[in-house]
Design an enzyme around this catalytic site. Structure first.
Site, PDB file in Angstrom:
ATOM      1  N   LYS A   1       0.822  -1.172   0.037  1.00 37.42           N
ATOM      2  CA  LYS A   1      -0.117  -0.084   0.126  1.00 37.42           C
ATOM      3  C   LYS A   1       1.015   1.232  -0.012  1.00 37.42           C
ATOM      4  O   LYS A   1       1.514   1.456   0.885  1.00 37.42           O
ATOM      5  CB  LYS A   1      -0.938   0.042   1.197  1.00 37.42           C
ATOM      6  CG  LYS A   1      -1.833  -1.197   1.218  1.00 37.42           C
ATOM      7  CD  LYS A   1      -2.752  -1.098   2.469  1.00 37.42           C
ATOM      8  CE  LYS A   1      -3.719  -2.150   2.429  1.00 37.42           C
ATOM      9  NZ  LYS A   1      -4.836  -1.885   3.880  1.00 37.42           N
TER      10      LYS A   1
ATOM     11  N   GLY B   1      10.250  -5.840   8.831  1.00 33.37           N
ATOM     12  CA  GLY B   1       8.913  -6.189   8.325  1.00 33.37           C
ATOM     13  C   GLY B   1       9.100  -7.231   7.064  1.00 33.37           C
ATOM     14  O   GLY B   1      10.174  -8.080   7.153  1.00 33.37           O
TER      15      GLY B   1
ATOM     16  N   GLY C   1       7.571  -0.684  10.880  1.00 33.30           N
ATOM     17  CA  GLY C   1       6.618   0.361  11.132  1.00 33.30           C
ATOM     18  C   GLY C   1       7.228   1.508  12.108  1.00 33.30           C
ATOM     19  O   GLY C   1       7.129   2.362  11.788  1.00 33.30           O
TER      20      GLY C   1
END
Length: 403
Positions: A202, A360, A384
């Site tokens: 995204k 991640g 994050g």
């Protein structure tokens, strides 16, 4: 911010030390598929145990709904930590209940225990300060000192991350100290050229970091599912590829701003496409085809960067002095769509740049694809958290460790 070295110098023998770790590892049933985060906290736990502390390790895993869920138990992580330490690790089957109290009370100097998933208690993630504080009070009863070493969670205002350090003498663990030191190299007095590689699904997850890095980076390379929103912003057909239509205006704005600032935006020139998403369980052959990035068929989906883009990206990284990479270039879990991510990883291995793999999926990909972790400058444990730090945000877990 007090360091663990200072804490050890003061003496921890006989004291109960609560270590907020990040043991949020991927599981296939009860099998850990990537133990990187457990290995990352082992030095801190080992140092405390060797100094005679009674170590209480705590973490979250996954997103349970504030109640016990066997699918998210930390038992496999506790067992793996014991293997890495070479000694038995006790395991409490709850967070602050009878098992946790008894397990901690039974510890002797140099012993280690792991308590169950913190998110099995709704107070851990509550947005209500009082509820979160009440849970932190219960956790504080288990310890005399607090060490924050779960970098992957420091961007969360959670009880064990933000509220608990205020209730106990506290220090930063070795992992957090390392992570912050590395991130400072990406934000303060950066060696140039500075290249940033962003991928993943995204574009909305990366807008903040793009906004901030436009003032710092020399070039930004885009891949993964987010690339199709960029291609759409340039007016290209993207077929049934992953697309965030509502983000197109923002992306157009960033492309224009980059041009004004002299920051080079590098987008795919070709992509691998198929009619449907691959089967990641059977990994059956997907038979993708390669098309130009501006010629994606209307009924097909882009799933990886193509061979020409791999060469282009490798060339753009070859002369960099600093590289930050967050997000895979394609569906790397399937062998037919792993080459783009593999090419970026190899380019970083080949480059003399100080390279940071931003946690991640990127960190998992490096290990899954067989790369030597020591070939990179640093592999972060917190995707994050790294991104929010690079956005210039105040991270609650770091702020809580300040004196």
């Amino acid at each position: 911010m007090k360091t663990i070295d200072e804490l050890l110098a003061e003496g921890v023998a006989g004291k109960r030390v609560f270590v907020r770790a990040d043991l949020n590892v991927p599981l296939d049933g009860t099998t850990i598929t990537d133990d990187g985060r457990i290995r990352a906290v082992r030095p801190t736990v080992s140092a405390l145990a060797a100094a005679g502390a009674r170590v209480v390790v705590a973490s979250h895993l996954g997103r349970p709904k504030g109640a016990p869920d066997p699918a998210f138990s930390l038992a496999p992580a506790a067992a793996r930590l014991g293997e890495l330490l070479g000694s038995e690790v006790a395991f409490a089957t709850d967070t602050v209940g009878e098992s946790a109290r008894a397990t901690v009370a039974a510890l002797t100097d140099g012993q280690v225990a792991v308590i169950e998933n913190l998110r099995f208690n709704a107070g851990e993630t509550s947005k209500d300060d009082a509820e979160r504080g009440a849970f932190a009070d219960q956790l504080a009863e288990l310890a005399d000192l607090y060490v924050g070493d779960g970098f992957g969670a420091v961007h969360r205002k959670h009880a064990s991350v933000f509220d608990l350090p205020a209730r106990l003498p506290h220090a930063a663990g070795g992992l957090i100290a390392t992570e912050v030191g590395v991130l400072k190299k990406l934000t303060e007095d950066v060696a140039r050229p500075y290249a940033v590689v962003l991928g993943g699904a995204k574009v909305s997850d990366k807008l903040g970091v793009i906004d901030h890095l436009l003032e710092k980076a020399d070039r930004i390379l885009i891949g993964g599912g987010m690339a199709y929103t960029f291609l759409k912003a340039q007016g290209h057909e993207v077929g049934i590829s992953l697309l965030q239509e509502d983000q197109v205006p923002a992306v157009q704005g960033y492309l224009k701003r980059a041009e004004e600032l002299g920051v080079e935006f590098v987008l795919p020139v070709d992509v691998l496409v198929a009619h449907e998403f691959p089967d990641l369980k059977t990994k059956a052959p997907a038979h993708p085809t390669t098309v130009a990035a501006d010629a994606i068929p209307a009924d097909q989906e882009g799933l990886d960067i193509g061979p020409a883009t791999r060469e282009l990206y490798a060339a753009k990284l070859a002369d960099a002095a600093t590289v930050f990479w967050n997000g895979p270039m394609g569906v790397f879990e399937h062998p037919d769509y792993a080459e783009g991510t593999k090419a970026v990883a190899q380019a970083l291995v080949d480059s003399p740049a100080f390279s940071v793999v931003g946690g991640g999926d990127s960190a998992a990909a490096v290990r899954i694809l067989g790369f030597d972790e020591n070939a990179f400058g640093h592999i972060s444990t917190g995707g994050g958290a790294s991104l929010e730090y690079l956005e210039g945000k105040t991270l609650p877990g770091l702020a809580a460790l300040e004196d």
